[in-house]
Every structure is written in structure tokens, then in C-alpha cells.
Scaffold this active site. Structure first.
Site, PDB file in Angstrom:
ATOM      1  N   LEU A  24     -25.336  -0.579  18.073  1.00  0.00           N
ATOM      2  CA  LEU A  24     -24.397  -0.952  17.378  1.00  0.00           C
ATOM      3  C   LEU A  24     -23.635  -2.140  18.181  1.00  0.00           C
ATOM      4  O   LEU A  24     -23.051  -3.113  17.696  1.00  0.00           O
ATOM      5  CB  LEU A  24     -23.614   0.033  16.799  1.00  0.00           C
ATOM      6  N   ASP A  43     -19.845  -2.425  29.136  1.00  0.00           N
ATOM      7  CA  ASP A  43     -20.579  -1.391  29.044  1.00  0.00           C
ATOM      8  C   ASP A  43     -20.779  -0.849  30.297  1.00  0.00           C
ATOM      9  O   ASP A  43     -20.838  -1.333  31.334  1.00  0.00           O
ATOM     10  CB  ASP A  43     -21.993  -1.595  28.386  1.00  0.00           C
ATOM     11  N   ASP A  84     -15.508   1.666  33.401  1.00  0.00           N
ATOM     12  CA  ASP A  84     -15.205   2.985  32.727  1.00  0.00           C
ATOM     13  C   ASP A  84     -14.007   2.931  31.922  1.00  0.00           C
ATOM     14  O   ASP A  84     -13.019   3.299  32.438  1.00  0.00           O
ATOM     15  CB  ASP A  84     -15.216   4.207  33.677  1.00  0.00           C
ATOM     16  N   ILE A  85     -14.005   2.624  30.628  1.00  0.00           N
ATOM     17  CA  ILE A  85     -12.864   2.427  29.698  1.00  0.00           C
ATOM     18  C   ILE A  85     -12.274   4.125  29.373  1.00  0.00           C
ATOM     19  O   ILE A  85     -11.122   4.120  28.453  1.00  0.00           O
ATOM     20  CB  ILE A  85     -13.287   1.742  28.494  1.00  0.00           C
ATOM     21  N   ASN A 111     -16.351   1.224  20.407  1.00  0.00           N
ATOM     22  CA  ASN A 111     -17.700   1.765  20.156  1.00  0.00           C
ATOM     23  C   ASN A 111     -18.171   2.573  21.036  1.00  0.00           C
ATOM     24  O   ASN A 111     -19.214   3.084  20.798  1.00  0.00           O
ATOM     25  CB  ASN A 111     -18.605   0.363  19.833  1.00  0.00           C
ATOM     26  N   TYR A 182     -19.103  16.285  19.402  1.00  0.00           N
ATOM     27  CA  TYR A 182     -19.316  14.926  18.722  1.00  0.00           C
ATOM     28  C   TYR A 182     -18.473  15.068  17.303  1.00  0.00           C
ATOM     29  O   TYR A 182     -17.534  14.080  17.336  1.00  0.00           O
ATOM     30  CB  TYR A 182     -20.674  14.552  18.591  1.00  0.00           C
ATOM     31  N   LYS A 186     -15.101  12.753  16.824  1.00  0.00           N
ATOM     32  CA  LYS A 186     -15.214  11.480  15.869  1.00  0.00           C
ATOM     33  C   LYS A 186     -14.079  11.761  14.856  1.00  0.00           C
ATOM     34  O   LYS A 186     -13.461  10.920  14.059  1.00  0.00           O
ATOM     35  CB  LYS A 186     -16.399  11.381  15.220  1.00  0.00           C
ATOM     36  N   THR A 216     -29.966   3.742  16.563  1.00  0.00           N
ATOM     37  CA  THR A 216     -29.669   3.270  18.067  1.00  0.00           C
ATOM     38  C   THR A 216     -30.352   4.396  18.994  1.00  0.00           C
ATOM     39  O   THR A 216     -30.905   5.394  18.568  1.00  0.00           O
ATOM     40  CB  THR A 216     -27.974   3.595  18.261  1.00  0.00           C
TER      41      THR A 216
END
Length: 314
Positions: A24, A43, A84-85, A111, A182, A186, A216
Site C-alpha cells: 500500500l 521504509d 526507524d520512525i 502506513n 494488531y 489499529k 500486500t
């Protein structure tokens, strides 16, 4: 970078997309570039479970650089960021990359993520922490640093027309068997979206979220039977590129006035999701006994809408 459907809706804008090396994120980055935006492609270059793989993290031949090369080959403008965000340093450097390269930041698309699926009784603390870290903290930190920049701009009299697009999931809306970590992350993204939309409105920032469904690396094993690519010429309902037009619009000035909203996007379908709202209620005006509370709750449930089924439940 141009396409037959390009309208230039994001011409002149600077956009950050995290987790943009594949899936995505890659589709979003390419779509923004096709609509005239300059894109910072982030990324960290890891495997679907967050472990290291060749070319990452942030290696010279990593996925972010490959997407940048695709965008530039098509005539677009992009730079790679391999940090690494989910760390303060990585998130800060991501925002600096946009400002140092292009002098501005207009849109942040959060994302990045990976999966470590387990049933709850088998879910290790490390797998819980890792998924919450990349999905939820990895949304919070880039948003925090971008918002600090936009607040400073607003206080200096340069109110931005800025946008944030967060990535949630149907698992965050309804839950998903085998994905407790997860689903929790989310769902947290949705709460963060609501708070950010309220807090940042005064600074000219709009914050929305999407709950996409597409083929994905994260979904190909879980939905292998239903997400296969179609034969040539047929509409690929699960292509990640189907989600990107909505994300591009939400990150453009054309979506002015839209904030604090959650959209499902899958194939050719877009749905505005309506979250928790008061349903049937009863007020005694005094304290209930446990028996009274239980009897009243059961009566209210008969008038309430049933919840949607948890994904994967039998």
C-alpha cells in the site's frame, strides 16, 4: 510522473509516506507523485514480521530507494528515508528530510507496519510490544514531529493546509482472530486520529484514517485463497493501487473540511465508517443493584444493533 488519470491534484505539495517500500505504501507514494507531489519515501527495509532482511534496514539497495527510482524514472520527484520512525530520532529525521529537501511539508501518510500473528494464549510479550511499537508508536511519533512543525508555522502566521492520513484496519474496527496485538494497535490508531483531529484543527491540520483491504505482503498468507491476482484484463479488486486515490484526495487541499473521519477502502468501494455512538439507554436516577443492572442491560440489548462479526470468528 504522469498517468492518464492524473489531474495534478497534489501539484506543489510535499508528502511523506511511511512504510512506502512495498504494498500500500508504495502504491500511495507512486500515486502522490503521479499527481504532482514531491514524496519522501520511508521504509526501514524489514521482513513482514519486522525481522531484518537483505537490503535493510535502510540499505543502499533497500525498498525505499527502489520506489524513489521508479518515481524518478516516470518523471516524478522523490527522496528515500530509511530510518526507524518508531524512534524519536527516526521520526524527527523523517520530518527534517522533507524540510531540508523541499522546504516544506504538507501531508503525512502513516502506513508502516508488520504482523506477528498469534492466538492470545500463545502471544508473547515481545510480539505484543513489537506490533504495538511499529503500528501505534510508529503513527504517534511522525505525527508528533510533523504537528510540531505545523504548529510553529501557524504561530508564525503561516497557517498550513496540512493533512494526515493514518492507516487503521478492519481488525481495528471489528477485531480479528489471531491478531490481538494488531487489532489493539489499529484500534489505537483510530483513537489517536480522533484526538489529533481535534487538537490540531486550530493549526490548519486535518487528520483522517483509512481501513484498507488489499493484497500486500502482510495479507497474502492470511487471505491467499481470496486475494489471488486475476487473469489479464480483469479488474484486480485486491490491488493496493485501488486504495490510493482516496488517500491522495485526503492528502490534498481538495479534501478541505474533512477531518476526524474513518473510511474503509477496498476494490471499487469506499465506505464512511460510523464509530461508537450512544445506543439504547436507561437511567434509574439512583444506584442499581447487580440484579437490576443485569435485567436492564438485557432489555437494552434487545433494542441494540448487534456488533459486526470479528474477522475469522466461527
Amino acid at each position: 510522473m504522469t498517468s492518464a488519470a492524473a489531474s495534478g491534484i497534489c501539484a506543489g505539495r510535499v508528502v511523506i509516506v511511511t512504510g512506502a517500500g512495498r504494498g500500500l505504501g508504495r502504491a500511495h507514494a507512486r500515486a502522490y507523485a503521479a499527481e504532482g507531489a514531491s514524496v519522501v519515501v520511508n521504509d526501514y527495509g524489514v521482513a513482514p514480521d519486522g525481522s531484518d532482511e537483505p537490503g535493510g534496514p535502510g540499505g543502499a539497495d533497500g525498498p525505499a530507494r527502489a520506489v524513489v527510482e521508479e518515481i524518478r524514472a516516470a518523471g516524478g520527484d522523490a527522496v528515500a528515508h530509511g530510518g526507524d520512525i518508531a524512534t524519536p530520532e527516526g521520526a524527527a529525521s523523517l520530518v527534517r528530510a522533507a524540510l531540508d529537501t523541499y522546504g516544506r511539508l504538507d501531508t503525512l501518510v502513516n502506513n508502516a507496519g508488520f504482523l506477528r500473528d498469534r492466538m492470545l494464549v500463545n502471544l508473547d510479550e515481545d510480539d505484543w510490544d513489537a506490533v504495538l511499537r511499529v503500528h501505534l508508536k510508529g503513527h504517534f511519533l511522525p505525527l508528533k514531529h510533523a504537528a510540531a512543525h505545523w504548529r510553529a508555522e501557524a504561530k508564525a502566521g503561516r497557517v498550513p493546509h496540512a493533512c494526515v492520513v493514518n492507516t487503521s484496519s478492519g481488525a481495528g474496527l471489528l477485531g480479528s482472530v489471531g491478531q490481538g496485538n494488531y487489532s489493539a494497535a489499529k484500534a489505537g490508531v483510530l483513537g489517536l486520529t480522533m484526538v489529533a483531529s481535534a487538537e490540531l484543527a486550530a493549526y490548519g491540520v486535518r487528520v483522517n484514517a483509512i481501513a484498507p483491504a488489499a493484497r500486500t505482503r502482510m495479507t497474502e498468507q492470511t487471505f491467499a485463497d481470496t486475494m489471488a491476482a486475476p487473469e489479464d484484463g480483469a479488474f484486480d479488486a485486491m490491488a493496493p493501487e485501488n486504495v490510493s486515490p482516496l488517500v491522495v484526495w485526503l492528502g490534498s487541499a481538495a479534501s478541505a473540511g474533512v477531518t476526524g473521519r474513518v473510511f474503509e477502502a477496498e476494490a471499487g468501494r469506499i465506505t464512511v465508517m460510523e464509530g461508537w455512538r450512544p445506543g439504547p439507554t436507561a437511567d434509574k436516577g439512583a444506584r442499581w443493584t447487580p440484579a437490576e443492572a443485569g435485567e436492564t442491560a438485557r432489555k437494552l440489548l434487545t433494542d441494540a444493533q448487534p456488533p459486526g462479526p470479528v474477522y475469522g470468528a466461527r
